[in-house]
Design an enzyme around this catalytic site. Structure first.
Site, PDB file in Angstrom:
ATOM      1  N   TYR A  69       9.249  -5.723  -5.541  1.00 37.11           N
ATOM      2  CA  TYR A  69       7.968  -5.619  -6.257  1.00 37.11           C
ATOM      3  C   TYR A  69       7.460  -7.005  -6.640  1.00 37.11           C
ATOM      4  CZ  TYR A  69       4.774  -4.960 -10.209  1.00 37.11           C
ATOM      5  OH  TYR A  69       3.699  -5.042 -11.058  1.00 37.11           O
TER       6      TYR A  69
HETATM    7  N1  LIG Z   1       1.778  -1.306 -16.528  1.00 33.55           N
HETATM    8  C1  LIG Z   1       2.357  -2.494 -16.647  1.00 33.55           C
HETATM    9  O1  LIG Z   1       3.130  -2.750 -17.593  1.00 33.55           O
HETATM   10  C2  LIG Z   1       2.083  -3.584 -15.639  1.00 33.55           C
HETATM   11  C3  LIG Z   1       2.730  -4.821 -15.812  1.00 33.55           C
HETATM   12  C4  LIG Z   1       2.493  -5.828 -14.890  1.00 33.55           C
HETATM   13  C5  LIG Z   1       1.611  -5.622 -13.848  1.00 33.55           C
HETATM   14  N2  LIG Z   1       1.002  -4.414 -13.698  1.00 33.55           N
HETATM   15  C6  LIG Z   1       0.078  -4.236 -12.570  1.00 33.55           C
HETATM   16  O2  LIG Z   1      -1.152  -3.710 -13.047  1.00 33.55           O
HETATM   17  C7  LIG Z   1      -1.728  -2.831 -12.078  1.00 33.55           C
HETATM   18  C8  LIG Z   1      -1.970  -1.464 -12.708  1.00 33.55           C
HETATM   19  O3  LIG Z   1      -0.743  -0.942 -13.183  1.00 33.55           O
HETATM   20  P1  LIG Z   1      -0.628   0.509 -13.821  1.00 33.55           P
HETATM   21  O4  LIG Z   1       0.534   0.502 -14.718  1.00 33.55           O
HETATM   22  O5  LIG Z   1      -1.960   0.924 -14.317  1.00 33.55           O
HETATM   23  O6  LIG Z   1      -0.254   1.368 -12.511  1.00 33.55           O
HETATM   24  P2  LIG Z   1      -0.643   2.860 -12.109  1.00 33.55           P
HETATM   25  O7  LIG Z   1       0.347   3.294 -11.073  1.00 33.55           O
HETATM   26  O8  LIG Z   1      -0.807   3.713 -13.313  1.00 33.55           O
HETATM   27  O9  LIG Z   1      -2.070   2.687 -11.417  1.00 33.55           O
HETATM   28  C9  LIG Z   1      -2.226   2.210 -10.115  1.00 33.55           C
HETATM   29  C10 LIG Z   1      -3.280   3.068  -9.426  1.00 33.55           C
HETATM   30  O10 LIG Z   1      -3.507   2.499  -8.123  1.00 33.55           O
HETATM   31  C11 LIG Z   1      -3.750   3.562  -7.222  1.00 33.55           C
HETATM   32  N3  LIG Z   1      -3.449   3.108  -5.867  1.00 33.55           N
HETATM   33  C12 LIG Z   1      -2.233   2.801  -5.353  1.00 33.55           C
HETATM   34  N4  LIG Z   1      -2.354   2.453  -4.062  1.00 33.55           N
HETATM   35  C13 LIG Z   1      -3.686   2.530  -3.761  1.00 33.55           C
HETATM   36  C14 LIG Z   1      -4.427   2.292  -2.582  1.00 33.55           C
HETATM   37  N5  LIG Z   1      -3.838   1.945  -1.426  1.00 33.55           N
HETATM   38  N6  LIG Z   1      -5.767   2.452  -2.620  1.00 33.55           N
HETATM   39  C15 LIG Z   1      -6.383   2.849  -3.774  1.00 33.55           C
HETATM   40  N7  LIG Z   1      -5.709   3.105  -4.918  1.00 33.55           N
HETATM   41  C16 LIG Z   1      -4.377   2.950  -4.900  1.00 33.55           C
HETATM   42  C17 LIG Z   1      -2.831   4.685  -7.687  1.00 33.55           C
HETATM   43  O11 LIG Z   1      -3.274   5.953  -7.237  1.00 33.55           O
HETATM   44  C18 LIG Z   1      -2.861   4.529  -9.207  1.00 33.55           C
HETATM   45  O12 LIG Z   1      -3.803   5.403  -9.794  1.00 33.55           O
HETATM   46  C19 LIG Z   1      -0.735  -2.803 -10.906  1.00 33.55           C
HETATM   47  O13 LIG Z   1      -1.147  -3.776  -9.975  1.00 33.55           O
HETATM   48  C20 LIG Z   1       0.570  -3.233 -11.549  1.00 33.55           C
HETATM   49  O14 LIG Z   1       1.444  -3.816 -10.603  1.00 33.55           O
HETATM   50  C21 LIG Z   1       1.219  -3.388 -14.572  1.00 33.55           C
END
Ligand SMILES: NC(=O)c1ccc[n+]([C@@H]2O[C@H](COP(=O)([O-])OP(=O)(O)OC[C@H]3O[C@@H](n4cnc5c(N)ncnc54)[C@H](O)[C@@H]3O)[C@@H](O)[C@H]2O)c1
Length: 318
Positions: A151
């Site tokens: 990741y």
């Molecule tokens: N939540 C955290 O603590 C955290 C920390 C660091 C980084 N991030 C990053 O922030 C972003 C959002 O995280 P989150 O926790 O909201 O994740 P999440 O899984 O809740 O949301 C991600 C969304 O992206 C959509 N998705 C995935 N692949 C896709 C594609 N090919 N086309 C269109 N949509 C697609 C999914 O359906 C999902 O709804 C991500 O990039 C994650 O890596 C999150």
């Protein structure tokens, strides 16, 4: 402003899309719900957004579909992807590669294809996991990457794609989010698992001995930083840490949670998760200087919001 929010059915994306609409922007919410690791939660968030004035929805898979229309915006906030260190091992690596790297490459290509002068600003979610573990001081944006999981490696690759696009003039901004929590948190994340376990009378499933520490950051603070990044003129390729300045051990967070839930904190220790950092710790001096942003919500103040959300979604309606 016309704003595209990708991953809008997700945890952070749902909050950002709502806040953008609240701020008076015209929002196009984009997601491929079948790519979510938690499709039920994604469907709820999507239905919730469908009722919002100022938000239009489109289901698009960023890794395969035509993205030309998405690039016709003032800002693209790219939060779609496959998050999670633990699930990125084994077969999960190809999923993370597709939904993080391929999706971002295609989105950046679509934005670059727009005539100069009309290209959107592009804000991209990265992660504290690019740093590995913090030792004696908080992570700073210019620290060298030390990814320790598939990741984290995809996020380093995403950042490189954004840096290359910035060299060609695209106004990209990278936000390195640190352990985000709050209402609608993903089901694979620690507080979500802890609160649901406590509710069901099960021991809380902890990876490792709970001595690992995290810059737990409330989703409202993350949303404020993301809006600021999407609306501020910055040098292309700017990178920001978006994290709470305190790094709290999982053990201390559990003690706090147990007090809020009024339960004895029984813990079931699992083997430490491969690739999990011992400590994440955010230096946010740069975000303070260039965005006027710092995290305002400490864990004691912010955790009750998430507890309330879990209660509201499980309690039967009278
Ligand atoms: N939540 C955290 O603590 C955290 C920390 C660091 C980084 N991030 C990053 O922030 C972003 C959002 O995280 P989150 O926790 O909201 O994740 P999440 O899984 O809740 O949301 C991600 C969304 O992206 C959509 N998705 C995935 N692949 C896709 C594609 N090919 N086309 C269109 N949509 C697609 C999914 O359906 C999902 O709804 C991500 O990039 C994650 O890596 C999150």
């Amino acid at each position: 402003m016309r704003v595209v929010v990708t991953g809008a059915a997700g945890f952070i994306g749902g909050h950002v899309a709502e806040a953008m609409a609240d701020a008076g922007h015209e929002v196009l919410a984009v997601d491929a719900l079948h790519r979510s690791a938690a499709p039920d939660v994604a469907r709820d968030t999507w239905a919730h957004l469908a009722d919002r004035a100022g938000v239009a929805l489109v289901e698009t898979d960023l890794a395969t579909d035509d993205l030309t229309k998405l690039a016709e915006a003032d800002a693209v906030v790219h939060l779609a992807g496959r998050p999670g260190v633990r699930t990125s091992w084994g077969a999960g690596a190809a999923v993370a590669e597709r939904d993080n790297v391929t999706a971002t490459r295609r989105l950046l290509d679509a934005c670059r294809a727009v005539a100069p002068g009309r290209r959107p600003r592009v804000v991209i979610a990265s992660s504290s996991s690019v740093y590995g573990s913090a030792d004696a001081r908080p992570h700073r944006e210019d620290d060298p990457p030390r990814p320790a999981s598939p990741y984290a490696t995809t996020k380093v690759a995403v950042e490189r794609l954004a840096a290359r696009a910035a060299e060609e003039g695209l106004r990209t901004v990278i936000l390195r989010y640190f352990s985000v929590y709050g209402p609608r948190q993903r089901p694979d994340m620690a507080f979500h698992r802890f609160i649901e376990a406590a509710r069901d009378g099960r021991p809380l499933p902890v990876f490792g001995d709970g001595g690992q520490s995290r810059a737990f950051t409330h989703v409202a603070d993350v949303t404020t930083a993301t809006l600021a990044a999407a609306t501020t003129d910055l040098p292309p390729g700017t990178v920001f840490n978006v994290g709470h300045p305190e790094s709290v051990t999982v053990r201390d967070a559990i003690a706090l949670l147990a007090g809020l839930l009024d339960v004895r904190p029984l813990v079931h220790e699992h083997a430490p998760a491969a690739g999990d950092a011992a400590r994440t710790w955010a230096d946010t001096t740069k975000a303070g200087r260039l965005l006027g942003w710092s995290a305002r919500i400490g864990l004691a103040e912010g955790l009750p919001d998430q507890v309330r959300w879990h209660r509201d979604r499980t309690e039967p309606v009278a």
